[in-house]
Motif scaffolding. Sequence first.
Motif, short mmCIF file in Angstrom:
data_model
loop_
_atom_site.label_atom_id
_atom_site.label_comp_id
_atom_site.label_asym_id
_atom_site.label_seq_id
_atom_site.Cartn_x
_atom_site.Cartn_y
_atom_site.Cartn_z
N GLU A 116 -102.93 5.40 55.58
CA GLU A 116 -104.47 5.62 55.48
C GLU A 116 -105.58 6.97 54.62
O GLU A 116 -106.40 6.54 55.27
CB GLU A 116 -104.82 5.27 56.88
CG GLU A 116 -104.13 3.82 57.45
CD GLU A 116 -104.74 3.50 58.88
OE1 GLU A 116 -105.18 4.76 59.12
OE2 GLU A 116 -104.73 2.99 59.00
N THR A 150 -107.43 6.39 68.01
CA THR A 150 -106.86 4.94 68.43
C THR A 150 -105.55 4.99 69.58
O THR A 150 -104.79 5.48 69.27
CB THR A 150 -106.58 3.94 66.93
OG1 THR A 150 -108.23 3.98 65.84
CG2 THR A 150 -106.53 3.22 67.90
N ASN A 201 -106.23 7.43 63.68
CA ASN A 201 -107.42 6.31 62.93
C ASN A 201 -108.68 6.47 63.32
O ASN A 201 -109.33 6.12 64.77
CB ASN A 201 -106.99 4.40 63.16
CG ASN A 201 -105.62 4.77 62.69
OD1 ASN A 201 -104.86 4.52 63.03
ND2 ASN A 201 -105.49 4.34 61.78
N SER A 244 -110.82 4.01 62.11
CA SER A 244 -111.70 2.64 62.13
C SER A 244 -110.20 2.07 62.11
O SER A 244 -110.23 2.24 62.64
CB SER A 244 -112.01 2.95 60.61
OG SER A 244 -111.06 2.74 59.78
N ASN A 250 -108.60 -1.01 67.46
CA ASN A 250 -109.91 0.06 67.43
C ASN A 250 -110.09 1.27 68.11
O ASN A 250 -109.16 1.29 68.46
CB ASN A 250 -111.54 -0.83 68.23
CG ASN A 250 -111.63 -1.62 67.44
OD1 ASN A 250 -112.09 -2.54 66.17
ND2 ASN A 250 -111.87 -2.80 68.39
#
Length: 420
Positions: A114, A144, A190, A192, A221
């Motif tokens: 990512e 996350t 993460n 996003s 999320n």
Amino acid sequence: DLYFRNTAQNKKYFYVNYIQRYNGLEVLWSKVQIKLTKDGKVNQFICDAYPDIHINTMPSLSASDAGAAAQQGLALQIDGTTINSDLKVLPVPDAGKNSYHLVYEVTVKATDAENFPREYYTLVDAHNGEVLYRHNKINFIANTDVNLTATVYPTQPYLPTAIEPLANLYVTVSNVQFVTDANGYLGLPNASPVTATFKLEGNWAKVKTGNNTPQFTTTLNPGANNITFNNANIRELSAYNSVNEIHDYYVMKLQGSGAENIMDIQMQTIVDVSGNCNAFYNGDLNFYAAGNNCNATAIINDVVYHEYGHGINYDLYSYYGGNFSNGALGEGYADTWANGLTEDPVLGIGFFSNDPNGFVRRYDVNRKVYPNDIQGEVHADGEIIAGAWWDVALNFGSVQQRQDLYVQTFAATIDYPDGQ
């Protein structure tokens, strides 16, 4: 071997700090600290020093070889490595004592799928290239967090269901496979939303009904994500949970033996096999569907433990150089694995759909003894063996002390033809 590092103070105390060296090499995470009151009285001390270090301080690997070794196992884009030329000594806790390793300090910079940066502080054994420690030094502002649970039968179908964490389960994000921990938790860096696929398989079990392994895809999320595995039935989920329990129990009982990791394999766990009133092990775990006044055997925890116990018998004998072939021994030993974890002399409560008090075997009444009760059928003759082990537990006053003795006997690899 103590070397002064620094002093510090607050309003009440002085702190005098030392590190340890071995033949001039720093011992990592060593610390001796003296805490003093302002008038010079010792209030407290910390002593993380190691008096029993004996290692070869001449490396077998070059620094460049250590840099290459530090990258092993990282499914990432490697952006570069930095190697500290000053070798260090690493203490590693090992069965109540420490083992010591000469190590290179290597920093591996990388980028994940990512496009998030990673910077791994890595300790590589300077003699064999083993990665002994790895820590990502980059901290992300947002994470996350995933907490994965499922509703299962924790014991058997006549007792209430429970919400349990799904441990050691595979989660795939952007073609990268992650694994939940023992509490069903997974932390992802993460910042996003991301799409994740959850499959009912993991390090120790892959559940199948026919050729299908339950799975689902959802969006994760940033922040807390409490996920329930709903795309599987309770038979599949209960079997997965029970396999993980008996695997972890095996590891706990064999810890320090050298054989603790031999069951670190993914076991095919097949649910709702055509037929009823049985289960079997053939290298895979197989559990029959409900029918003919029997419940599905995948929802009875000690039936799962028993079948997994057959796998332990074969693999542990093989580890010790033996061959496990005696049928009665196999059934008795599989029951002993099961009641070692449950601490219950009754095996298979919940087996019958028309009798909530029915069971498969029990070892606290109507004891079977050798040679009077030999019948020439492996399950019946196995009751003599498992019953003897249950009575050892009674004599000890502890099932777990019995189990500690039981696992020691495997190294003898006792085995004879059926009937003996």
